[in-house]
Design an enzyme around this catalytic site. Structure first.
Site, mmCIF file in Angstrom:
data_model
loop_
_atom_site.group_PDB
_atom_site.id
_atom_site.type_symbol
_atom_site.label_atom_id
_atom_site.label_comp_id
_atom_site.label_asym_id
_atom_site.label_seq_id
_atom_site.Cartn_x
_atom_site.Cartn_y
_atom_site.Cartn_z
ATOM 1 N N GLY A 31 7.898 -74.608 0.488
ATOM 2 C CA GLY A 31 8.810 -74.019 1.479
ATOM 3 C C GLY A 31 9.796 -75.026 2.056
ATOM 4 N N LYS A 80 5.344 -67.872 -14.324
ATOM 5 C CA LYS A 80 5.068 -69.079 -13.548
ATOM 6 C C LYS A 80 3.725 -69.687 -13.979
ATOM 7 C CE LYS A 80 4.765 -72.085 -10.268
ATOM 8 N NZ LYS A 80 5.573 -73.176 -9.883
ATOM 9 N N CYS A 123 -0.764 -77.474 -8.742
ATOM 10 C CA CYS A 123 -0.455 -76.291 -9.568
ATOM 11 C C CYS A 123 -1.216 -76.183 -10.881
ATOM 12 C CB CYS A 123 1.036 -76.267 -9.878
ATOM 13 S SG CYS A 123 1.991 -75.715 -8.473
#
Ligand code: UDX
Ligand code: ADP
EC number: 1.1.1.22
Length: 466
Positions: free
Chosen positions: A17, A223, A279
């Site tokens: 963010g 993704k 990730c």
């Protein structure tokens, strides 16, 4: 009717963010961007007048924050106000792997996402476009929509998936010049308009042919699979690193030879002590979980092997240290250079260093750790989180140093676990002279020259070379 976006709210001021919203604000001065977070300390740090102290270290980020903050970029804890004011809300909260219950150790924990959705539904009084930014399992948008539509005040919500592909350490250049921006939307008239509204935001700086639009599920799955493919390459080359060590091949030479085939390509073929980061592992575990939940066991097993290889590589490196140090590191001082999961970031999530250190501590080694950007508190918090031993024992066995030269003094061995550029420039003769002899050096990132290190006198081990 196509909505012009004038006010954006982003829930979650973390590694995704913070930088993403800073770039949007910098490139779209006509849009107000409010980044909100429940973590008061984090928001305070984002608002620190001295941008050296913003909570995330990324090359180039501080100057962008300086440019936009207070103009059209604001950081606050007032989540409700920001939701109310926004035309578009990005959800960038954390989605860690579940540590309890069904799907423990595999599925993503969506409780933070769900809390956000419920809060948005309660607070919103005008139509909103909701953008999934956090990495999420496939079909999360569906869950979001059900919560929003069933608990809201009759407000209309459109849901988009806009996964972030930035890599830490290069976030600013990745955001500035992305290979692609992916925007998944619902296949309805409203969905198409919402998608176009977000395309228009990115079109302020990203060429239109790099903005891809798909349906929501393709976007969510892309993704996960992009990360799975990248991680798979690292595990593939790491599997070969062991083979190189026994056959006297050199893994960088092999990587160069295979990578110059344009069909294969040269990136993500650097052998290492293992991939880390928030990730890769999480996304593959999600892929494995979702495949299993549809009964696709062969697909699940195929991807799980990427993680198994990575765990093996971290363990193999730590074991190599113990074996080389005459099968015992008990009471021996080992200096660890690098704690971040890669260079140019202060992020340590899933860093290989944590697991190598934990292995050595279980063998009763005494560790001195140095990293140019990671704080002492973070290092202890990472070790404590594993729960392998008491917090007191961790503090007894581990020292965190502010200087690499202090860290290596009287050490039996040095292990390089992050590829920080500065490590190459150190005075390695000075390091050698201050260590106990024989002085062992383990290069988990293939940073240093074998010839040079052996000439200095080190007993040198480099991953991927016999
Ligand atoms: C990754 C993806 O690259 C990015 O697109 C996505 O948005 C988030 O996940 P990140 O985890 O920040 O980004 O860093 P990345 O550069 O991909 O590195 C991941 C790990 O793999 C690091 O630990 C790195 O050291 C390791 N790695 C990478 C290797 O060991 N060898 C390589 O050749 C490349
Ligand atoms: P990422 O790497 O995905 O950005 P981080 O953990 O760095 O993950 O950031 C996620 C941020 O989201 C954290 O700062 C956390 O405090 C914030 N967050 C989580 N849940 C909420 C919520 N309901 N409202 C506001 N902020 C939240």
């Amino acid at each position: 009717m196509l909505k012009e976006i004038k006010n954006i709210c982003c829930i979650g001021a973390g590694y995704v963010g913070g930088p993403t919203m800073t770039m949007i604000a910098a490139k779209c001065p006509h849009i107000n961007v409010n980044v909100v977070d429940i973590n008061d300390n984090r928001i305070k740090a984002w608002n620190n007048p001295d941008t050296d102290y913003i909570p995330i270290y990324e090359p180039g980020l501080a100057s962008l924050v300086n440019e936009a903050r207070g103009r059209n970029l604001f950081f606050s804890t007032n989540v409700n106000q920001a939701i109310q004011d926004a035309d578009m809300i990005f959800i960038s909260v954390n989605t860690p792997t579940k540590t309890y219950g069904v799907g423990k150790g595999m599925a993503a924990d969506l409780k933070y996402i769900e809390l956000c959705a419920r809060q948005i539904a309660t607070v919103a009084t005008s139509d909103k476009i909701i953008v999934e930014k956090s990495t999420l399992p496939v079909r999360t948008a569906e869950a979001l929509k059900r919560i929003l539509d069933n608990t809201g005040n009759g407000v209309h919500f459109d849901i988009l998936s806009n996964p972030e592909f930035l890599a830490e350490g290069t976030a600013v250049s990745d955001l500035l010049n992305p290979d692609r921006v992916l925007i998944g939307g619902e296949e309805t008239e409203n969905g198409r308009l919402a998608q176009q509204a977000l395309v228009d935001v990115y079109a302020n700086w990203v060429p239109k042919d790099r903005i891809l639009t798909t349906n929501v599920w393709s976007s969510e799955l892309s993704k996960l699979t992009a990360n799975a493919f990248l991680a798979q390459r690292v595990s593939s080359i790491n599997s070969l690193s062991e083979l190189c060590e026994v056959t006297e091949a050199d893994v960088d030479e092999v990587a160069r030879a295979i990578g110059s085939d344009s069909r294969i390509g040269s990136k993500f073929l650097k052998a290492s002590v293992g991939f880390g980061g928030s990730c890769f592992q999480k996304d593959i575990l999600n892929l494995v979980y979702i495949s299993k939940s549809y009964g696709l066991n062969e697909v699940a097993d195929y991807w799980e092997q990427v993680i198994i290889m990575n765990d093996y590589q971290k363990r193999r490196f730590a074991k190599k240290i113990v074996e080389t140090l005459f099968n015992t590191v008990s009471g021996k001082r080992i200096a660890i250079l690098g704690w971040a999961f890669k260079k140019d970031t202060n992020d340590t999530r899933e860093s290989a260093a944590i697991y190598v250190a934990d292995y050595l501590l279980s063998e009763q080694a005494e560790l001195v750790i140095y990293d140019p950007k990671v704080t002492k508190d973070q290092i202890f918090s990472d070790l404590d989180y594993l729960g392998s031993r008491s917090t007191e024992e961790n503090r007894d066995l581990v020292e965190v140093s502010n200087s690499p030269y202090d860290a290596v003094e009287n050490a039996h061995a040095v292990a390089i676990l992050t590829e920080w550029d500065e490590f190459v420039t150190y005075d390695w003769s000075k390091i050698y002279n201050s260590m106990l002899k024989p002085a062992f050096l383990f290069d988990g990132r293939r940073l240093l020259s074998d010839e040079l290190m052996r000439e200095i006198g080190f007993e040198f081990y480099k991953i991927g070379k016999g």
